[in-house]
Design a protein around this motif. Structure first.
Motif, mmCIF file in Angstrom:
data_model
loop_
_atom_site.group_PDB
_atom_site.id
_atom_site.type_symbol
_atom_site.label_atom_id
_atom_site.label_comp_id
_atom_site.label_asym_id
_atom_site.label_seq_id
_atom_site.Cartn_x
_atom_site.Cartn_y
_atom_site.Cartn_z
ATOM 1 N N ASP A 160 -12.579 19.471 1.601
ATOM 2 C CA ASP A 160 -14.196 19.013 1.630
ATOM 3 C C ASP A 160 -14.087 17.473 2.331
ATOM 4 N N TYR A 161 -12.949 16.536 1.881
ATOM 5 C CA TYR A 161 -13.224 15.112 2.455
ATOM 6 C C TYR A 161 -12.064 15.067 3.734
ATOM 7 N N GLN A 162 -12.668 15.014 4.975
ATOM 8 C CA GLN A 162 -11.810 14.532 5.961
ATOM 9 C C GLN A 162 -12.467 13.566 6.834
ATOM 10 N N PRO A 163 -12.070 12.375 6.673
ATOM 11 C CA PRO A 163 -12.768 11.339 7.394
ATOM 12 C C PRO A 163 -12.836 11.431 8.972
ATOM 13 N N ASN A 164 -13.751 11.111 9.560
ATOM 14 C CA ASN A 164 -14.118 11.362 11.037
ATOM 15 C C ASN A 164 -14.410 9.769 11.561
ATOM 16 N N TYR A 165 -14.718 8.859 10.868
ATOM 17 C CA TYR A 165 -14.988 7.435 11.111
ATOM 18 C C TYR A 165 -14.050 6.412 10.494
ATOM 19 N N PHE A 166 -13.940 5.261 11.156
ATOM 20 C CA PHE A 166 -13.080 4.155 10.347
ATOM 21 C C PHE A 166 -13.319 2.780 10.879
ATOM 22 N N LEU A 167 -13.223 1.877 10.122
ATOM 23 C CA LEU A 167 -13.305 0.520 10.467
ATOM 24 C C LEU A 167 -12.016 -0.012 11.251
ATOM 25 N N SER A 168 -12.226 -0.457 12.394
ATOM 26 C CA SER A 168 -11.193 -0.824 12.987
ATOM 27 C C SER A 168 -11.056 -2.487 13.601
ATOM 28 N N ILE A 169 -9.855 -2.871 13.261
ATOM 29 C CA ILE A 169 -9.628 -4.440 13.833
ATOM 30 C C ILE A 169 -8.911 -4.260 14.978
ATOM 31 N N ARG B 265 -1.192 4.621 23.249
ATOM 32 C CA ARG B 265 -1.758 3.802 24.396
ATOM 33 C C ARG B 265 -2.216 2.243 24.185
ATOM 34 N N ASP B 266 -2.148 1.395 25.141
ATOM 35 C CA ASP B 266 -2.238 0.262 24.556
ATOM 36 C C ASP B 266 -3.540 -0.437 24.328
ATOM 37 N N GLY B 267 -4.692 0.521 24.888
ATOM 38 C CA GLY B 267 -5.741 0.237 24.489
ATOM 39 C C GLY B 267 -6.439 0.618 23.330
ATOM 40 N N SER B 268 -5.409 1.532 22.536
ATOM 41 C CA SER B 268 -5.915 2.116 21.478
ATOM 42 C C SER B 268 -5.314 1.305 20.232
ATOM 43 N N PHE B 269 -4.471 -0.002 20.381
ATOM 44 C CA PHE B 269 -3.776 -0.460 19.297
ATOM 45 C C PHE B 269 -4.970 -1.220 18.326
ATOM 46 N N HIS B 270 -4.790 -0.880 17.187
ATOM 47 C CA HIS B 270 -5.685 -1.571 16.132
ATOM 48 C C HIS B 270 -5.091 -1.526 14.782
ATOM 49 N N ILE B 271 -5.714 -2.032 13.990
ATOM 50 C CA ILE B 271 -5.485 -2.135 12.422
ATOM 51 C C ILE B 271 -6.621 -1.314 11.646
ATOM 52 N N THR B 272 -6.352 -0.439 10.967
ATOM 53 C CA THR B 272 -7.327 0.441 10.273
ATOM 54 C C THR B 272 -7.840 -0.271 8.858
ATOM 55 N N LEU B 273 -9.125 -0.533 8.961
ATOM 56 C CA LEU B 273 -9.350 -1.296 7.656
ATOM 57 C C LEU B 273 -9.890 -0.270 6.451
ATOM 58 N N LEU B 274 -10.337 0.974 6.900
ATOM 59 C CA LEU B 274 -11.156 1.747 5.817
ATOM 60 C C LEU B 274 -11.427 2.793 6.595
ATOM 61 N N VAL B 275 -11.216 4.084 6.153
ATOM 62 C CA VAL B 275 -11.725 5.273 6.787
ATOM 63 C C VAL B 275 -12.969 5.973 5.915
ATOM 64 N N MET B 276 -13.626 6.888 6.429
ATOM 65 C CA MET B 276 -14.744 7.340 5.894
ATOM 66 C C MET B 276 -15.291 8.683 6.511
ATOM 67 N N GLN B 277 -16.366 9.384 5.950
ATOM 68 C CA GLN B 277 -16.939 10.567 6.497
ATOM 69 C C GLN B 277 -18.359 10.378 6.616
ATOM 70 N N LEU B 278 -18.729 10.473 7.957
ATOM 71 C CA LEU B 278 -19.897 10.266 8.170
ATOM 72 C C LEU B 278 -20.454 11.564 9.119
ATOM 73 N N LEU B 279 -21.241 12.622 8.332
ATOM 74 C CA LEU B 279 -21.573 13.954 8.878
ATOM 75 C C LEU B 279 -22.687 14.090 9.642
ATOM 76 N N ASN B 280 -23.695 12.876 9.928
ATOM 77 C CA ASN B 280 -24.754 13.129 10.686
ATOM 78 C C ASN B 280 -25.105 11.487 11.145
ATOM 79 N N GLU B 281 -26.335 11.581 11.798
ATOM 80 C CA GLU B 281 -26.710 10.289 12.494
ATOM 81 C C GLU B 281 -27.431 9.533 11.547
ATOM 82 N N ASP B 282 -28.016 9.913 10.336
ATOM 83 C CA ASP B 282 -28.548 8.993 9.262
ATOM 84 C C ASP B 282 -27.280 8.334 8.375
#
Length: 305
Positions: free
Chosen positions: A82-91, A122-139
């Motif tokens: 049921d819970y599969q994160p598809n968004y995240f906060l990236s540093i 890839r070097d352009g993708s280097f980041h630290i993940t701060l938080l993951v979340m599930q956002l299912l629609n535009e709202d």
């Protein structure tokens, strides 16, 4: 014709045992693949998914214990589906010194085993993940943007105009499946953890499914075996520590926290290799005698400018 003796195992049974073992190994690999980019991808992963490294004790268990164990497994399955994160906060990592150091590390590993080229981030993708979340629609994406904007004043109040400098040194792995550059322990990690906890709370208060029940352990991933699953069939099941031996104590440099992005895990990456970004906040720092304007963005990402 020769028959197998009493208690013997025929060829079909051997094939079934081998097949079950292979399925178990693939399941563990797929589980690690899904969670490696998450902020809490630690050794707790196996415990949460019923995987254990401890040897099984050859003793009879009561039917009651087996029933309880079965019920626990059944309870886990719906939650995982049921819970599969598809968004995240990236540093994002933008310091050229750090990027150069990681590229040198990656090249050193590849020179020893060219097959591992496909496992590199890839070097352009280097980041630290701060938080993951599930956002299912535009709202829900809009709610996520609102939550990110609410996070900005808290961070600036926490830092009180001071820079949050993240220092990177040494190499670590998650079960020898994911290689990452370590974040040096110190007050900056404590501040980052406090920001992550507040972000988790802020997003959940918006009704967004965010975070996980594991301790926050930030990391900077540079390679993942799961990016090249065919390697397992060729006998490469773990990252050999000898491959990165020269970088065990290497100082990669410092990154100053100045931006946090709300990124998609599924949408197409940008041309520079960085993730698709819905919105960003810029963390302001102040120098004595100088003033600075607070800035934020909505529905566009400054990393695209």
């Amino acid at each position: 014709m020769e028959r197998p003796g009493a208690g013997g195992i025929n060829s079909n049974e051997c094939e079934n045992v081998s097949r079950k073992k292979k399925i178990s190994e693939e399941f563990e690999a797929n589980t690690m693949d899904f969670l490696v980019d998450m902020p809490f991808a630690t050794v707790d992963i196996q415990d949460d998914y019923g995987i254990t490294d401890e040897p099984q004790i050859n003793s009879e268990r009561s039917k009651e214990k087996e029933r309880i164990k079965s019920d626990r497994v059944k309870k886990r399955k719906p939650k995982r589906k049921d819970y599969q994160p598809n968004y995240f906060l990236s540093i994002p990592i933008t310091n050229k010194e750090i990027i150069k150091g990681i590229k040198s590390l990656q090249n050193a590993v590849i020179q020893q085993d060219k097959r591992l080229a496909q496992t590199m981030v890839r070097d352009g993708s280097f980041h630290i993940t701060l938080l993951v979340m599930q956002l299912l629609n535009e709202d829900e994406v809009n709610l996520g943007i609102d939550a990110l904007l609410e996070l900005k004043p808290f961070i600036e109040e926490l830092l009180q105009g001071k820079r949050l400098t993240l220092r990177f040194q040494g190499i670590g792995t998650f079960k020898n499946q994911v290689g990452f550059v370590k974040l040096v322990e110190g007050d900056h990690v404590n501040s980052l953890s406090e920001i992550a906890e507040t972000a988790n709370r802020t997003f959940q208060e918006k009704g967004i499914r965010a975070g996980e029940s594991r301790s926050f352990k930030p990391h900077l991933t540079f390679m993942k075996l799961s990016k090249a699953p065919w390697l397992r069939k060729n006998g490469v099941k773990k990252i050999d520590p000898d491959l990165y031996e020269k970088f065990v104590n290497h100082r990669f440099g410092e990154e100053i926290l100045y931006r946090i992005d709300l990124c998609s895990m599924e949408k197409k990456k940008q041309s520079n290799g960085y993730y698709y970004c819905e919105s960003s906040i810029v963390i302001e720092t102040f120098s004595p005698g100088n003033s600075s304007m607070t800035f934020h963005t909505r529905h566009f990402c400054i990393c695209c400018l």
